[in-house]
Design a protein around this motif. Structure first.
Motif, mmCIF file in Angstrom:
data_model
loop_
_atom_site.group_PDB
_atom_site.id
_atom_site.type_symbol
_atom_site.label_atom_id
_atom_site.label_comp_id
_atom_site.label_asym_id
_atom_site.label_seq_id
_atom_site.Cartn_x
_atom_site.Cartn_y
_atom_site.Cartn_z
ATOM 1 N N ALA A 65 4.777 -1.262 1.017
ATOM 2 C CA ALA A 65 5.370 -2.405 1.700
ATOM 3 C C ALA A 65 6.556 -2.932 0.908
ATOM 4 C CB ALA A 65 4.325 -3.494 1.888
ATOM 5 N N ASP A 66 7.421 -3.633 1.600
ATOM 6 C CA ASP A 66 8.520 -4.346 0.943
ATOM 7 C C ASP A 66 7.904 -5.503 0.182
ATOM 8 O OD1 ASP A 66 10.612 -6.222 0.414
ATOM 9 O OD2 ASP A 66 11.869 -5.121 1.834
ATOM 10 N N ALA A 67 8.116 -5.520 -1.158
ATOM 11 C CA ALA A 67 7.462 -6.532 -1.982
ATOM 12 C C ALA A 67 7.934 -7.930 -1.640
ATOM 13 C CB ALA A 67 7.695 -6.239 -3.464
ATOM 14 N N LYS A 68 9.155 -8.073 -1.146
ATOM 15 C CA LYS A 68 9.700 -9.403 -0.870
ATOM 16 C C LYS A 68 9.195 -9.924 0.476
ATOM 17 C CE LYS A 68 14.019 -12.016 -0.676
ATOM 18 N NZ LYS A 68 15.498 -11.961 -0.803
ATOM 19 N N SER A 69 9.325 -9.114 1.516
ATOM 20 C CA SER A 69 8.926 -9.579 2.848
ATOM 21 C C SER A 69 7.460 -9.297 3.162
ATOM 22 C CB SER A 69 9.800 -8.912 3.913
ATOM 23 O OG SER A 69 9.566 -7.501 3.917
ATOM 24 N N GLY A 70 6.879 -8.334 2.474
ATOM 25 C CA GLY A 70 5.493 -7.960 2.727
ATOM 26 C C GLY A 70 5.315 -7.039 3.909
ATOM 27 N N THR A 71 6.397 -6.615 4.542
ATOM 28 C CA THR A 71 6.313 -5.742 5.713
ATOM 29 C C THR A 71 5.936 -4.325 5.281
ATOM 30 O OG1 THR A 71 7.997 -7.056 6.821
ATOM 31 C CG2 THR A 71 7.535 -4.868 7.715
ATOM 32 N N ILE A 72 5.044 -3.728 6.041
ATOM 33 C CA ILE A 72 4.580 -2.378 5.736
ATOM 34 C C ILE A 72 5.657 -1.383 6.132
ATOM 35 C CG2 ILE A 72 2.837 -0.626 6.281
ATOM 36 C CD1 ILE A 72 0.885 -2.914 6.793
ATOM 37 N N LEU A 73 5.995 -0.473 5.195
ATOM 38 C CA LEU A 73 7.011 0.548 5.436
ATOM 39 C C LEU A 73 6.387 1.919 5.679
ATOM 40 C CD1 LEU A 73 9.497 -0.514 2.623
ATOM 41 C CD2 LEU A 73 9.557 -1.186 5.024
ATOM 42 N N CYS A 137 -13.345 -2.840 0.370
ATOM 43 C CA CYS A 137 -12.535 -1.846 -0.343
ATOM 44 C C CYS A 137 -12.273 -2.269 -1.791
ATOM 45 C CB CYS A 137 -11.189 -1.655 0.360
ATOM 46 S SG CYS A 137 -11.337 -1.065 2.050
ATOM 47 N N GLU A 138 -12.169 -1.230 -2.636
ATOM 48 C CA GLU A 138 -11.634 -1.427 -3.983
ATOM 49 C C GLU A 138 -10.112 -1.270 -3.892
ATOM 50 O OE1 GLU A 138 -13.479 1.378 -6.517
ATOM 51 O OE2 GLU A 138 -15.296 0.181 -6.829
ATOM 52 N N VAL A 139 -9.369 -2.283 -4.323
ATOM 53 C CA VAL A 139 -7.921 -2.319 -4.113
ATOM 54 C C VAL A 139 -7.189 -2.371 -5.458
ATOM 55 C CG1 VAL A 139 -6.007 -3.658 -3.144
ATOM 56 C CG2 VAL A 139 -8.141 -3.375 -1.852
ATOM 57 N N GLN A 140 -6.145 -1.528 -5.590
ATOM 58 C CA GLN A 140 -5.222 -1.572 -6.740
ATOM 59 C C GLN A 140 -3.800 -1.776 -6.203
ATOM 60 O OE1 GLN A 140 -5.762 2.041 -8.977
ATOM 61 N NE2 GLN A 140 -7.423 1.153 -10.204
ATOM 62 N N LEU A 141 -3.071 -2.630 -6.877
ATOM 63 C CA LEU A 141 -1.687 -2.930 -6.480
ATOM 64 C C LEU A 141 -0.717 -2.370 -7.521
ATOM 65 C CD1 LEU A 141 -2.091 -6.642 -5.271
ATOM 66 C CD2 LEU A 141 -2.127 -4.552 -3.902
ATOM 67 N N HIS A 142 0.383 -1.755 -7.074
ATOM 68 C CA HIS A 142 1.433 -1.200 -7.941
ATOM 69 C C HIS A 142 2.794 -1.680 -7.419
ATOM 70 C CE1 HIS A 142 -1.325 1.732 -9.887
ATOM 71 N NE2 HIS A 142 -1.936 1.714 -8.696
ATOM 72 N N TRP A 143 3.698 -1.999 -8.357
ATOM 73 C CA TRP A 143 5.060 -2.415 -7.994
ATOM 74 C C TRP A 143 6.046 -1.346 -8.489
ATOM 75 C CZ3 TRP A 143 1.253 -5.807 -8.939
ATOM 76 C CH2 TRP A 143 1.085 -6.877 -8.036
ATOM 77 N N VAL A 144 6.914 -0.966 -7.606
ATOM 78 C CA VAL A 144 7.939 0.041 -7.941
ATOM 79 C C VAL A 144 9.302 -0.551 -7.594
ATOM 80 C CG1 VAL A 144 8.824 2.353 -7.509
ATOM 81 C CG2 VAL A 144 6.341 1.943 -7.510
ATOM 82 N N GLU A 145 10.241 -0.516 -8.583
ATOM 83 C CA GLU A 145 11.583 -1.065 -8.349
ATOM 84 C C GLU A 145 12.597 0.079 -8.286
ATOM 85 O OE1 GLU A 145 12.563 -4.029 -11.169
ATOM 86 O OE2 GLU A 145 10.858 -5.318 -10.650
ATOM 87 N N GLN A 146 13.530 -0.060 -7.378
ATOM 88 C CA GLN A 146 14.586 0.939 -7.211
ATOM 89 C C GLN A 146 15.827 0.253 -6.664
ATOM 90 O OE1 GLN A 146 14.802 3.992 -8.072
ATOM 91 N NE2 GLN A 146 16.692 4.589 -7.064
ATOM 92 N N GLN A 147 16.936 0.279 -7.475
ATOM 93 C CA GLN A 147 18.235 -0.251 -7.045
ATOM 94 C C GLN A 147 18.087 -1.677 -6.524
ATOM 95 O OE1 GLN A 147 19.695 2.547 -4.171
ATOM 96 N NE2 GLN A 147 20.031 4.176 -5.706
ATOM 97 N N ASP A 148 17.558 -2.527 -7.336
ATOM 98 C CA ASP A 148 17.414 -3.960 -7.045
ATOM 99 C C ASP A 148 16.438 -4.259 -5.898
ATOM 100 O OD1 ASP A 148 19.241 -4.513 -9.021
ATOM 101 O OD2 ASP A 148 20.956 -4.504 -7.622
ATOM 102 N N GLN A 149 15.725 -3.271 -5.418
ATOM 103 C CA GLN A 149 14.723 -3.545 -4.377
ATOM 104 C C GLN A 149 13.349 -3.176 -4.925
ATOM 105 O OE1 GLN A 149 15.520 -1.821 -0.611
ATOM 106 N NE2 GLN A 149 13.829 -2.877 0.411
ATOM 107 N N CYS A 150 12.384 -4.053 -4.655
ATOM 108 C CA CYS A 150 11.015 -3.865 -5.185
ATOM 109 C C CYS A 150 10.070 -3.494 -4.033
ATOM 110 C CB CYS A 150 10.544 -5.148 -5.868
ATOM 111 S SG CYS A 150 8.940 -4.968 -6.673
ATOM 112 N N PHE A 151 9.218 -2.508 -4.316
ATOM 113 C CA PHE A 151 8.235 -2.063 -3.326
ATOM 114 C C PHE A 151 6.816 -2.293 -3.868
ATOM 115 C CE2 PHE A 151 12.064 0.406 -2.746
ATOM 116 C CZ PHE A 151 12.307 0.267 -1.397
ATOM 117 N N LEU A 152 5.926 -2.702 -2.940
ATOM 118 C CA LEU A 152 4.524 -2.952 -3.288
ATOM 119 C C LEU A 152 3.654 -1.839 -2.703
ATOM 120 C CD1 LEU A 152 2.205 -4.686 -4.415
ATOM 121 C CD2 LEU A 152 2.256 -5.987 -2.260
#
Length: 668
Positions: A65-73, A137-152
């Protein structure tokens, strides 16, 4: 410049350039994790797989998902199945909204904290399926940044079944721990079956703590008391790996005795191998003490009831006998133990069962005692009259049903005496009724001929010198006929009296029946009148049979006389005689007034007359005399009748030797 950059990034996402890059990063992380965990044999294989393949394989659901808006990609196939939605449907939703309301705040807090994932302590969150099912569910969260955009990236593993199984296990553990009785688990794979678990109830029951019991065989509870009946059953069950329930004498840590009801059950693994035994220990000491008290009370009760002549029984609401006193042997010829366990009503006379069952039901419902008289079957098949006093007894044990207690005494002799008195009273009533009818008959039937005699004698006395000889003769005939009628009535009354006292005897003599019947018909028909009796005989004219002519006159003069009297002057009477096997059969059929249904039970009583005779003269003795005379011959009398149509009487007289036989005395 910034706006254009963001637009290019967004465009790149949807053109499939950033997502592959994230998938590549994720694939690298998966390979690295496998290497860190020492799963080296899969590293070469994983390294050769494409990013999309690694994204799709495995059992985890992965959301990007987009980390800022939370929308699923992006979401893999497992994620789509978990949510019950296609990818294009998920891309319209927020990542947080996939979770249940109770999990959303927890997820937002984790996102705000942006804490790194912890493999050993994942978040437990709920994800809602489109069908309404909620998965844990067992849930793990990861953040990935690329070119000033962050993904969750959210990685979720469905552990619903595991959580539920864990909850069930915890619930069972709580239940076992809180069970008031003892629970033990023994290892069946080790020699001597050592205990590996005891609950708190076992400690409270026996006084032995876990450190005292774990690792020991449960035999230590028996102490030195090893000669018990239940131990053989227990040993056999342990050897065979089967369940059993036994009651043992066990001893607490302080040496005090308690009675243990042990429920043993085997436990087997998936291969069917015996692994453990589970034992439930229930303290039944109070129950045993109560049973001992009841047993002692039963002995005293038995001694008391055996010393009483009355029959004492106890039975359940279903009618099953639980106790029978020894009086059953003297009263009914039954051994008490033969009757215990059987249905009480089986011994009750069929005519008394309904009343007996009704009384028992009423006593159980109201608790009110009651008394009734009934008949019980003796061992010889006869029935004994008893008077039974029944009441509701106290329950023998706490929680058990109350029993119906019956105290019964033999009143057979009393009932016989009562029956004799009743029959005597009934006989006296019948005699009084006969006397009344006799007086009524005499006052009526004698008055008519006496009036006729008085009238004729008065006319002859006062006007005899002036009456023609023809009228004088008619008056003399009237006087003779009236005297004959009075004499016949007196003979009938005397015959009944003699038959009641047994003084009428059967004196057969050879008799030509055909000739006798002809003479009888002539005596009944008046001279000058047209014949009314149609006679038919199948016997030879000279056939002779040993019969009592005097009794025959009583039979057929009454039967034929009644047929003529109640048929009317214009109706014929059919009279026939034939031989049927070893008897003579006489039939007399008329077309008269018939016999009413209400009169048939009393038809042969002396002085009784049916209600439809009207003013026709009669004494009510004819049929009674005929029946008694037939009985003296050893014969039988039957009839069929329809009111207003007519009546048929059939007389059967046994054939005797023409030389006669020994006279028979009438017995009625």
């Amino acid at each position: 410049m910034g706006q254009k950059y963001r637009e290019s990034i967004s465009h790149a996402v949807f053109q499939g350039r950033i997502i592959p890059w994230i998938l590549a990063k994720l694939s690298t992380a998966i390979v690295a994790k496998s290497r860190d965990k020492g799963i080296t044999d899969t590293v070469p294989i994983l390294s050769k797989l494409s990013s999309r393949t690694l994204f799709e394989i495995g059992q985890d659901a992965i959301f990007i998902a987009d980390a800022k808006s939370g929308t699923i990609l992006e979401a893999n196939r497992n994620a789509q199945q978990l949510c019950g939605a296609e990818l294009h449907e998920l891309q319209k939703r927020q990542l947080v909204d996939l979770h249940s309301p109770s999990s959303r705040e927890q997820l937002r807090a984790r996102i705000d904290e942006r804490r790194p994932p912890d493999d050993d302590d994942p978040e437990i969150l709920e994800i809602e399926n489109s069908s309404g099912f909620t998965a844990v569910c067992e849930v793990q969260l990861h953040w990935v940044e690329q070119q000033d955009q962050c993904f969750l990236i959210e990685i979720a593993r469905d552990v619903t079944e595991r959580v539920r199984a864990s909850e069930e296990i915890n619930l069972r553990n709580v239940a076992i721990a809180s069970f008031s009785g003892g629970v033990t688990i023994a290892d069946a794979r080790q020699p001597d079956l050592p205990l590996i678990y005891i609950n708190r109830g076992f400690e409270e029951l026996t006084g032995f703590k876990a450190k005292d019991a774990i690792g020991r065989s449960c035999r230590f509870l028996q102490g030195a008391d090893r000669n018990q009946e239940g131990l053989d059953t227990l040993r056999a069950a342990l050897k065979a790996g089967e369940s059993c329930v036994v009651r043992l004498r066990n001893y607490r840590k302080d040496g005090s005795l308690f009675h243990n009801e042990l429920h043993l059950s085997p436990v087997r693994n998936e291969q069917g191998e015996l692994t453990h035994f589970v034992g439930l220990q229930i303290d039944v000491s109070e129950r045993v003490r109560n049973r001992d008290l009841i047993t002692r009370s039963e002995r005293r009760y038995r001694l008391l009831t055996d010393s009483i002549e009355d029959l004492i029984t106890r039975r359940t609401q279903d009618g099953l006998l639980e106790f029978v006193s020894s009086a059953a042997e003297t009263m009914l010829g039954l051994q008490p133990e033969e009757w215990v366990g059987k249905d009480y009503l089986e011994c009750v006379h069929p005519d008394d069962r309904k009343a007996c069952a009704h009384q028992a039901q009423r006593i159980f419902e109201t608790g009110e005692a009651s008394t009734m008289r009934l008949r019980l079957r003796h061992a010889d098949g006869e029935y004994v009259w008893i008077e039974s006093r029944e009441s509701l007894g106290e329950p023998l044990e706490d929680g058990s049903e109350p029993l119906l207690v019956s105290v019964s005494r033999d009143i057979t002799r009393q009932k016989q005496a009562e029956e004799e008195v009743r029959q005597a009273l009934e006989k006296e009533r019948e005699l009084n009724e006969i006397k009344t009818r006799f007086i009524s008959m005499v006052s009526h039937e004698f008055r008519t001929p006496m009036t006729s005699i008085k009238a004729s004698t008065t006319l002859l006395r006062d006007f005899g010198d002036r009456l023609p000889e023809e009228k004088k003769l008619r008056h003399h005939q009237n006087i003779a006929s009236a005297l004959k009628r009075m004499n016949q009535m007196l003979d009938d009354v005397l015959f009944v009296g003699r038959s009641e006292s047994g003084h009428v005897r059967f004196s057969p003599k050879p008799l030509k029946i055909h000739a006798y019947c002809q003479e009888l018909i002539e005596s009944l028909e008046l001279p000058g009148d047209s014949p009314r009796i149609a006679f038919h005989s199948e016997l030879a004219e000279d056939a002779r049979f040993a019969l009592d002519e005097n009794l025959l006159n009583h039979i057929f003069q009454n039967l034929l006389g009644n047929a003529l009297k109640y048929s009317g002057a214009e109706k014929q009477v059919l009279f026939s005689v034939s031989r049927n096997d070893d008897a003579l059969e006489f039939n007399i059929r008329d077309e008269g007034i018939g016999i009413p249904e209400a009169a048939r039970k009393r038809l042969f009583e002396a002085f009784y007359r049916a209600a439809n005779v009207g003013v026709t003269q009669g004494t009510g003795l004819g049929l009674s005399i005929a029946q008694r005379s037939i009985a003296l011959h050893g014969g039988s009398l039957h009839y069929s009748s329809e009111e207003g149509v007519g009546t048929t009487f059939t007389v059967r007289l046994p054939i005797t030797n023409p030389s006669g036989s020994k006279p028979n005395q009438l017995k009625i």
